[in-house]
Design an enzyme around this catalytic site. Structure first.
Site, PDB file in Angstrom:
ATOM      1  N   GLY A  87       3.839 -13.402  18.735  1.00 20.47           N
ATOM      2  CA  GLY A  87       4.706 -13.265  17.599  1.00 20.47           C
ATOM      3  C   GLY A  87       6.069 -12.779  17.902  1.00 20.47           C
ATOM      4  O   GLY A  87       6.500 -12.142  18.864  1.00 20.47           O
ATOM      5  N   GLY A 147      -3.956  -1.946  13.528  1.00 22.54           N
ATOM      6  CA  GLY A 147      -2.716  -1.906  12.520  1.00 22.54           C
ATOM      7  C   GLY A 147      -2.702  -0.863  11.507  1.00 22.54           C
ATOM      8  O   GLY A 147      -1.603  -0.250  11.351  1.00 22.54           O
ATOM      9  N   LYS A 206      14.882  -6.415   5.332  1.00 21.97           N
ATOM     10  CA  LYS A 206      14.959  -5.516   6.316  1.00 21.97           C
ATOM     11  C   LYS A 206      16.356  -5.656   7.403  1.00 21.97           C
ATOM     12  O   LYS A 206      16.873  -4.746   7.666  1.00 21.97           O
ATOM     13  CB  LYS A 206      13.768  -5.469   7.498  1.00 21.97           C
ATOM     14  CG  LYS A 206      12.719  -4.754   6.831  1.00 21.97           C
ATOM     15  CD  LYS A 206      11.479  -4.598   8.091  1.00 21.97           C
ATOM     16  CE  LYS A 206      10.305  -4.053   7.415  1.00 21.97           C
ATOM     17  NZ  LYS A 206       9.207  -3.551   8.618  1.00 21.97           N
ATOM     18  N   GLY A 261      10.127  -9.926  12.663  1.00 21.68           N
ATOM     19  CA  GLY A 261      10.672  -8.722  12.515  1.00 21.68           C
ATOM     20  C   GLY A 261       9.957  -7.368  13.168  1.00 21.68           C
ATOM     21  O   GLY A 261      10.378  -6.609  13.812  1.00 21.68           O
ATOM     22  N   ALA A 262       8.590  -7.534  13.183  1.00 26.78           N
ATOM     23  CA  ALA A 262       7.759  -6.560  13.560  1.00 26.78           C
ATOM     24  C   ALA A 262       8.018  -6.791  15.081  1.00 26.78           C
ATOM     25  O   ALA A 262       7.934  -5.578  15.921  1.00 26.78           O
ATOM     26  CB  ALA A 262       6.442  -6.540  12.996  1.00 26.78           C
ATOM     27  N   THR A 307      11.250  -3.684   2.803  1.00 29.83           N
ATOM     28  CA  THR A 307      10.307  -4.486   3.821  1.00 29.83           C
ATOM     29  C   THR A 307      10.760  -6.209   3.690  1.00 29.83           C
ATOM     30  O   THR A 307      11.784  -6.370   3.025  1.00 29.83           O
ATOM     31  CB  THR A 307       8.929  -4.431   3.007  1.00 29.83           C
ATOM     32  OG1 THR A 307       7.936  -5.422   4.026  1.00 29.83           O
ATOM     33  CG2 THR A 307       8.325  -4.696   1.566  1.00 29.83           C
ATOM     34  N   LEU A 331       0.928  -1.142  -0.116  1.00 34.14           N
ATOM     35  CA  LEU A 331      -0.058  -0.025   0.123  1.00 34.14           C
ATOM     36  C   LEU A 331       0.862   1.181  -0.116  1.00 34.14           C
ATOM     37  O   LEU A 331       0.411   2.362  -0.062  1.00 34.14           O
ATOM     38  CB  LEU A 331      -1.018   0.005   1.182  1.00 34.14           C
ATOM     39  CG  LEU A 331      -2.010  -1.299   1.384  1.00 34.14           C
ATOM     40  CD1 LEU A 331      -2.597  -1.331   2.626  1.00 34.14           C
ATOM     41  CD2 LEU A 331      -2.892  -0.988   0.287  1.00 34.14           C
ATOM     42  N   ASN A 360       4.933 -17.362  20.833  1.00 39.97           N
ATOM     43  CA  ASN A 360       4.946 -17.597  19.448  1.00 39.97           C
ATOM     44  C   ASN A 360       4.846 -19.048  18.926  1.00 39.97           C
ATOM     45  O   ASN A 360       5.182 -19.689  19.845  1.00 39.97           O
ATOM     46  CB  ASN A 360       6.368 -17.116  19.068  1.00 39.97           C
ATOM     47  CG  ASN A 360       6.574 -16.955  17.596  1.00 39.97           C
ATOM     48  OD1 ASN A 360       5.852 -16.173  17.002  1.00 39.97           O
ATOM     49  ND2 ASN A 360       7.500 -17.705  17.334  1.00 39.97           N
ATOM     50  N   ASP A 397       9.681   1.917  12.314  1.00 40.40           N
ATOM     51  CA  ASP A 397       8.913   0.930  12.889  1.00 40.40           C
ATOM     52  C   ASP A 397       8.541   1.113  14.315  1.00 40.40           C
ATOM     53  O   ASP A 397       7.484   0.887  14.980  1.00 40.40           O
ATOM     54  CB  ASP A 397       9.101  -0.635  12.644  1.00 40.40           C
ATOM     55  CG  ASP A 397       8.847  -0.886  11.202  1.00 40.40           C
ATOM     56  OD1 ASP A 397       7.779  -0.421  10.492  1.00 40.40           O
ATOM     57  OD2 ASP A 397       9.380  -1.988  10.530  1.00 40.40           O
TER      58      ASP A 397
HETATM   59  P1  NAP Z   1       7.576 -12.180  10.193  1.00 43.09           P
HETATM   60  O1  NAP Z   1       9.020 -11.555  10.369  1.00 43.09           O
HETATM   61  O2  NAP Z   1       7.592 -12.996   8.922  1.00 43.09           O
HETATM   62  O3  NAP Z   1       7.195 -12.907  11.484  1.00 43.09           O
HETATM   63  C1  NAP Z   1       5.792 -13.557  11.232  1.00 43.09           C
HETATM   64  C2  NAP Z   1       5.425 -13.820  12.596  1.00 43.09           C
HETATM   65  O4  NAP Z   1       3.966 -14.461  12.575  1.00 43.09           O
HETATM   66  C3  NAP Z   1       6.071 -14.893  13.341  1.00 43.09           C
HETATM   67  O5  NAP Z   1       6.355 -14.827  14.822  1.00 43.09           O
HETATM   68  C4  NAP Z   1       5.488 -16.397  12.894  1.00 43.09           C
HETATM   69  O6  NAP Z   1       5.666 -17.347  13.804  1.00 43.09           O
HETATM   70  C5  NAP Z   1       4.045 -15.776  13.010  1.00 43.09           C
HETATM   71  N1  NAP Z   1       3.073 -16.488  12.354  1.00 43.09           N
HETATM   72  C6  NAP Z   1       3.130 -16.654  10.945  1.00 43.09           C
HETATM   73  N2  NAP Z   1       2.061 -17.536  10.528  1.00 43.09           N
HETATM   74  C7  NAP Z   1       1.591 -18.052  11.710  1.00 43.09           C
HETATM   75  C8  NAP Z   1       0.436 -18.979  12.007  1.00 43.09           C
HETATM   76  N3  NAP Z   1      -0.145 -19.543  10.794  1.00 43.09           N
HETATM   77  N4  NAP Z   1      -0.031 -19.210  13.150  1.00 43.09           N
HETATM   78  C9  NAP Z   1       0.827 -18.531  14.289  1.00 43.09           C
HETATM   79  N5  NAP Z   1       1.787 -17.722  13.962  1.00 43.09           N
HETATM   80  C10 NAP Z   1       2.141 -17.419  12.579  1.00 43.09           C
HETATM   81  O7  NAP Z   1       6.755 -11.000   9.723  1.00 43.09           O
HETATM   82  P2  NAP Z   1       6.679  -9.436  10.446  1.00 43.09           P
HETATM   83  O8  NAP Z   1       7.446  -8.664   9.595  1.00 43.09           O
HETATM   84  O9  NAP Z   1       7.100  -9.574  11.844  1.00 43.09           O
HETATM   85  O10 NAP Z   1       5.247  -9.129  10.301  1.00 43.09           O
HETATM   86  C11 NAP Z   1       4.150  -9.741  10.984  1.00 43.09           C
HETATM   87  C12 NAP Z   1       2.890  -9.071  10.384  1.00 43.09           C
HETATM   88  O11 NAP Z   1       2.699  -7.707  10.880  1.00 43.09           O
HETATM   89  C13 NAP Z   1       2.419  -9.006   9.251  1.00 43.09           C
HETATM   90  O12 NAP Z   1       1.086  -9.473   8.811  1.00 43.09           O
HETATM   91  C14 NAP Z   1       2.938  -7.734   8.516  1.00 43.09           C
HETATM   92  O13 NAP Z   1       1.914  -7.374   7.795  1.00 43.09           O
HETATM   93  C15 NAP Z   1       2.299  -7.037  10.076  1.00 43.09           C
HETATM   94  N6  NAP Z   1       2.995  -5.600   9.997  1.00 43.09           N
HETATM   95  C16 NAP Z   1       2.239  -4.569  10.140  1.00 43.09           C
HETATM   96  C17 NAP Z   1       2.817  -3.403  10.557  1.00 43.09           C
HETATM   97  C18 NAP Z   1       2.012  -2.141  10.355  1.00 43.09           C
HETATM   98  O14 NAP Z   1       2.482  -0.989   9.955  1.00 43.09           O
HETATM   99  N7  NAP Z   1       0.888  -2.334  10.869  1.00 43.09           N
HETATM  100  C19 NAP Z   1       4.454  -3.297  10.299  1.00 43.09           C
HETATM  101  C20 NAP Z   1       5.219  -4.377  10.098  1.00 43.09           C
HETATM  102  C21 NAP Z   1       4.444  -5.648  10.092  1.00 43.09           C
HETATM  103  P3  NAP Z   1       6.942 -18.427  13.679  1.00 43.09           P
HETATM  104  O15 NAP Z   1       8.017 -17.453  14.310  1.00 43.09           O
HETATM  105  O16 NAP Z   1       6.483 -19.588  14.320  1.00 43.09           O
HETATM  106  O17 NAP Z   1       7.312 -18.504  12.110  1.00 43.09           O
END
Ligand code: NAP
Length: 273
Positions: free
Chosen positions: A126, A240, A66, A129-130, A62, A16, A150, A102
């Site tokens: 969770g 979010g 990152k 990275g976030a 992203t 977006l 997690n 972030d």
């Molecule tokens: P990431 O590094 O890929 O981490 C993903 C996290 O989600 C990990 O803790 C993973 O657990 C968990 N996960 C994924 N699928 C799962 C499932 N089916 N059941 C349970 N846990 C699950 O991604 P990220 O960058 O941290 O982003 C995480 C989310 O935040 C995304 O949806 C992203 O769009 C959102 N986000 C939003 C913003 C915002 O500005 N609002 C900013 C950044 C990110 P494991 O460790 O077990 O794999």
């Protein structure tokens, strides 16, 4: 001359950020454009060389770059160094300076609501990275304890160690049982991707109460299943999309030195859901 900005990552089609920044450039009358540029994992060096070649003015970073982007920076701000990741880069004649918006982007909606984090007990679901940026944010705000839940316990353990390095007491719990003790925490933050497209709950919501602050960083849909259930309990809700806009506003301001237009960003974003 028109300045070009970009977001790099993979996948990137559904980002977006181009809509958000292009609307803001137009709104502020700036001669700038913003594009999405897919750089697959393993091709970051070539991708950055290409961006330098076209004289990119700045870019967002992203998933999955990152962390890896840090080694290609000439300079990094304190927030990048703390988190070990960058999401915003400025290019001055080939000299790349990284920022991490972030951390402040996450805190901004909390600050807007004048919620005091000092001494709070926090549950973060969770450990990606976030979640790391969120831990750094809560550490800055001097919370009392951060509990991580997690799917992969090793990642939770690793993030709890990071919190401790930042001087915050931290532990990790089984994600299947995290909902049982939800009423203990002032904040419950979903930093997993569960809830995306309106599917799934990251934890059981049975013990969320009217005193809970439920912050879901998933922004699509606006009302995730967690947010819908937390609303039923009359909990305080933080969306979010608020974090998404706050981090984008900070990037925009770093690049342009001009105040980002909140209303234009909000209209662009919420109009697209
Ligand atoms: P990431 O590094 O890929 O981490 C993903 C996290 O989600 C990990 O803790 C993973 O657990 C968990 N996960 C994924 N699928 C799962 C499932 N089916 N059941 C349970 N846990 C699950 O991604 P990220 O960058 O941290 O982003 C995480 C989310 O935040 C995304 O949806 C992203 O769009 C959102 N986000 C939003 C913003 C915002 O500005 N609002 C900013 C950044 C990110 P494991 O460790 O077990 O794999």
């Amino acid at each position: 001359m028109t300045k070009t900005y970009a977001v790099i990552g993979d996948p990137i089609d559904h980002s977006l950020s181009p809509a958000l920044h292009n609307a803001s450039f137009a709104f502020r009358g700036l001669d700038c454009i913003y594009i999405a540029y897919r750089i697959p994992k393993g091709e970051l060096d070539d991708g950055i060389a290409a961006l330098k070649k076209i004289g990119i003015a700045g870019f967002n970073v992203t998933i999955p770059h990152k962390v890896d982007m840090m080694r290609l920076l000439d300079e990094a701000d304190q927030e990048c160094k703390t988190v070990g990741a960058t999401n915003t880069v400025v290019n001055i004649d080939g000299y790349l300076k990284g920022y991490n918006t972030d951390v402040e982007g996450f805190l901004d909606p909390i600050r807007k609501r004048k919620i005091d984090c000092t001494g709070a007990d926090v549950l973060i679901v969770g450990a990606g990275g976030a979640a790391r940026a969120i831990v750094a944010g809560f550490a800055k705000e001097k919370v009392h304890k951060i509990t991580i839940a997690n799917r992969t316990p090793q990642n939770a353990e690793h993030l709890a160690s990071f919190a401790k390095q930042l001087g915050v007491d931290s532990d990790h719990v089984d994600i299947a049982k995290a909902g049982d003790t939800a009423s203990r925490y002032k904040f419950i933050v979903n930093a997993t991707s569960v809830g995306l497209k309106g599917i799934g709950l990251p934890i059981s919501t049975k013990n969320i109460t009217k005193d809970s602050i439920v912050y879901d960083i998933v922004y699509m849909p606006v009302d995730t299943p967690l947010i819908l259930e937390a609303k039923e309990k009359n909990a305080t809700i933080i969306y979010g999309w608020e974090m998404l806009i706050a981090q984008a506003m900070k990037s925009f301001e770093i690049w342009t030195g001009v105040q980002a237009p909140y209303e234009a960003m909000k209209l662009t974003l919420l109009g697209r859901f």
